[in-house]
Design a protein around this motif. Structure first.
Motif, mmCIF file in Angstrom:
data_model
loop_
_atom_site.group_PDB
_atom_site.id
_atom_site.type_symbol
_atom_site.label_atom_id
_atom_site.label_comp_id
_atom_site.label_asym_id
_atom_site.label_seq_id
_atom_site.Cartn_x
_atom_site.Cartn_y
_atom_site.Cartn_z
ATOM 1 N N ARG A 146 0.837 -1.202 0.000
ATOM 2 C CA ARG A 146 0.000 0.000 0.000
ATOM 3 C C ARG A 146 0.872 1.252 0.000
ATOM 4 N N ALA A 147 1.943 1.245 0.777
ATOM 5 C CA ALA A 147 2.861 2.393 0.789
ATOM 6 C C ALA A 147 3.457 2.624 -0.591
ATOM 7 N N ARG A 363 13.575 2.292 3.655
ATOM 8 C CA ARG A 363 13.576 3.503 2.829
ATOM 9 C C ARG A 363 12.167 3.840 2.342
ATOM 10 N N THR A 364 11.362 2.825 2.051
ATOM 11 C CA THR A 364 9.997 3.075 1.598
ATOM 12 C C THR A 364 9.180 3.780 2.669
ATOM 13 N N GLY A 370 7.980 11.181 4.913
ATOM 14 C CA GLY A 370 8.295 12.522 4.424
ATOM 15 C C GLY A 370 7.168 13.106 3.602
ATOM 16 N N LEU A 371 6.546 12.280 2.751
ATOM 17 C CA LEU A 371 5.413 12.751 1.957
ATOM 18 C C LEU A 371 4.222 13.075 2.843
ATOM 19 N N ARG A 372 3.964 12.222 3.834
ATOM 20 C CA ARG A 372 2.833 12.462 4.722
ATOM 21 C C ARG A 372 3.053 13.731 5.554
ATOM 22 N N ALA A 373 4.276 13.990 5.969
ATOM 23 C CA ALA A 373 4.562 15.218 6.711
ATOM 24 C C ALA A 373 4.292 16.448 5.859
ATOM 25 N N ALA A 374 4.649 16.386 4.562
ATOM 26 C CA ALA A 374 4.358 17.512 3.668
ATOM 27 C C ALA A 374 2.852 17.718 3.530
ATOM 28 N N GLN A 405 15.437 0.194 -4.647
ATOM 29 C CA GLN A 405 15.874 0.050 -3.258
ATOM 30 C C GLN A 405 14.975 0.839 -2.306
ATOM 31 N N GLY A 406 13.667 0.773 -2.553
ATOM 32 C CA GLY A 406 12.714 1.438 -1.690
ATOM 33 C C GLY A 406 12.587 2.929 -1.912
ATOM 34 N N HIS A 407 13.166 3.457 -2.989
ATOM 35 C CA HIS A 407 13.169 4.902 -3.243
ATOM 36 C C HIS A 407 12.274 5.172 -4.447
ATOM 37 N N TYR A 408 11.086 5.758 -4.201
ATOM 38 C CA TYR A 408 10.083 5.939 -5.246
ATOM 39 C C TYR A 408 10.043 7.357 -5.800
#
Length: 503
Positions: A146-147, A363-364, A370-374, A405-408
């Motif tokens: 889901r993430a 990392r995911t 970070g996105l949720r904080a924004a 490597q978990g970086h989208y």
């Protein structure tokens, strides 16, 4: 060089919590038992220049470089083990260690030439482990999928919506979509599809695998020899005697060609590799207690067919093919084996992708935080200042190709918010730590090691530092979307502190 027992200890100490001293790593080969590192992947920490470029590296079938932890500055880390509360300013580097995949019992990491870590990972949870099931019946791998969907939707939302506010509104809907992972079962869907498409092919191959005639040289009775070749003639000429009977010796045997039938061919080795992988993946999927009854019945039958063919091929001396394989004529043009070849590649790719997602989940989840904080910061700014909350926003770009490597999000999230404070405009710079920031912004003073996101001089955001009791720290728990998780509540309080005029 140090080894933190888990990322939780690493982030907790970085956020100001006293934890156990990290393991000091000395040069040379070293075996590290599980009792020293706990039941989660550790974190490697070293001073700049101590580990050469292109290291550390994960060895084995997933051989690759380990990704860095966001940031470089040491901050509150006491990695030297002195226990001093002094604010160290010396920079440090840190690297993620992947989660355990499959049934691996050991993980080999080359830190630098001559220094190899051999970690005992037998007690680490795997993708199929029952211990990873979280609250409310939702397993960790489903939360991870889901993430990944939420992060994958972010670049398209920010690229197609007419405004930044509309993009954030769209992401809020995606975040709260309860059925986002309800029917998400890529492994089960693939197994069901292959069970339906390959049922007849597998039954046919189990009864009549492709066989070929091969020739070998054996010691045969003279009267049974039907053909000879140059090798037979050379052998005869080297034997004593005046004629063939004398050269055959007392036992009347000569080395001649013998034709025999065999199924030990490349296409059958690929077939065995496919059925073996199918049996393993089906077993792992069937271990899920929440499996759909109809799917379960089809996958169980598919698993039985795969096991039967595997036992037949094993009994006839057929070994498993090892990737990479250059397809031969039957794999390319035989209708039966062509389907097996394509299905093997598809199943391998799905299995490999699932393992990579599981390996780099740290990392995911950090990027998701970070996105949720924004998103929470945008909500707080919009509530206080109306439509004038966001003044500038950097583009959110997706990664080009897997494995990521978990970086989208290649560019992370960077934006400038404007708030009205005592009649004057007040600017707030916000950015998430990402690969680009780790490469280009190393000189920034607020780029602390392990920080997920920063908003100017305001409190930073830490992930998986649950022992933090100070609301202003912005530390949250490990997983979102679980009962009682602290993501939204703590981020909302953090956003109000950042937006408020009380500095």
């Amino acid at each position: 060089m140090w080894l933190y027992r888990s990322f939780k200890e690493f982030s907790s100490e970085a956020a100001g919590v006293e934890v156990a001293k990290p393991i000091k790593i000395c040069p040379g080969r070293r075996n590290i038992p599980h009792s020293n590192i706990g039941d989660r992947p550790p974190v490697i920490v070293a001073k700049p220049g101590e580990i050469p470029p292109n290291y550390p590296r994960l060895e084995g079938r997933h051989r690759q470089r380990l990704p860095r932890v966001f940031g470089r500055k040491r901050g509150r880390l006491l990695a030297d083990g002195t226990g001093s509360e002094k604010d160290f300013q010396e920079n440090l580097d840190a690297w993620f260690v992947p989660w355990r995949v499959g049934v691996d019992r050991a993980m080999v990491i080359t830190v630098k030439p001559g220094t190899v870590f051999v970690l005992d990972v037998t007690c680490w949870p795997t993708l199929q482990d029952k211990r990873v099931h979280g609250e409310a019946g939702r397993s960790r791998d489903r939360i991870l999928r889901r993430a990944a969907k939420v992060l994958s939707a972010a670049p398209h939302a920010f690229a197609t919506e007419p405004s930044i506010g509309a993009a954030y509104d769209r992401m809020e809907k995606v975040w709260g979509k309860k059925d986002l992972d309800a029917d998400d079962d890529p492994q089960g869907d693939l197994l069901v599809k292959q069970a339906r498409q390959l049922k007849g092919v597998l039954e046919d191959l189990g009864a009549r695998p492709r066989a070929v005639l091969r020739t070998e040289h054996r010691m045969l009775k003279l009267q049974t020899v039907r053909r000879t070749d140059a090798k037979t003639l050379r052998w005869l000429s080297a034997q004593p005697g005046r004629n063939t009977a004398e050269r055959a010796g007392a036992r009347q045997r000569i080395k001649a060609t013998k034709r025999y039938e065999t199924v030990a061919t490349l296409e059958n080795r690929v077939l065995r590799a496919f059925v073996a992988l199918t049996a393993r993946e089906a077993k792992n999927w069937l271990s899920n207690l929440d499996a759909d009854a109809v799917k379960k019945e089809r996958i169980e039958a598919h698993q039985l067919r795969a096991r039967r063919i595997e036992s037949i091929l094993r009994a006839r001396g057929v070994t498993e093919a090892r990737h990479p394989v250059q397809p031969n004529f039957p794999l390319r043009f035989d209708p039966r084996y062509r389907e097996i070849w394509r299905a093997w590649l598809e199943l391998r790719a799905r299995s490999f992708a699932a393992e990579l997602e599981w390996m780099w989940q740290h990392r995911t989840f950090m990027e998701l935080l970070g996105l949720r904080a924004a998103m929470k910061l945008h909500q707080a700014a919009h509530v206080q200042t109306g439509d004038a909350g966001s003044l500038a926003h950097a583009p959110v770009l997706g990664t080009k190709s897997p494995p990521n490597q978990g970086h989208y999000l290649a560019a992370g999230v960077r934006c400038t918010f404007g708030t009205m404070c005592n009649g004057s405009l007040r600017l707030i710079e916000y950015r998430t730590s990402d690969v680009a920031a780790a490469k280009t912004d190393l000189s920034q003073e607020d780029d602390l090691l392990g920080v997920v996101a920063t908003a100017g001089p305001h409190p930073v955001i830490w992930w998986d530092a649950q022992k933090i009791d100070i609301d202003s720290e912005g530390a949250v728990g490990e997983l979102p979307w679980t009962r009682g998780h602290a993501w939204d509540a703590r981020l909302e309080r953090w956003a109000k502190i950042v937006i408020s005029c009380d500095d």
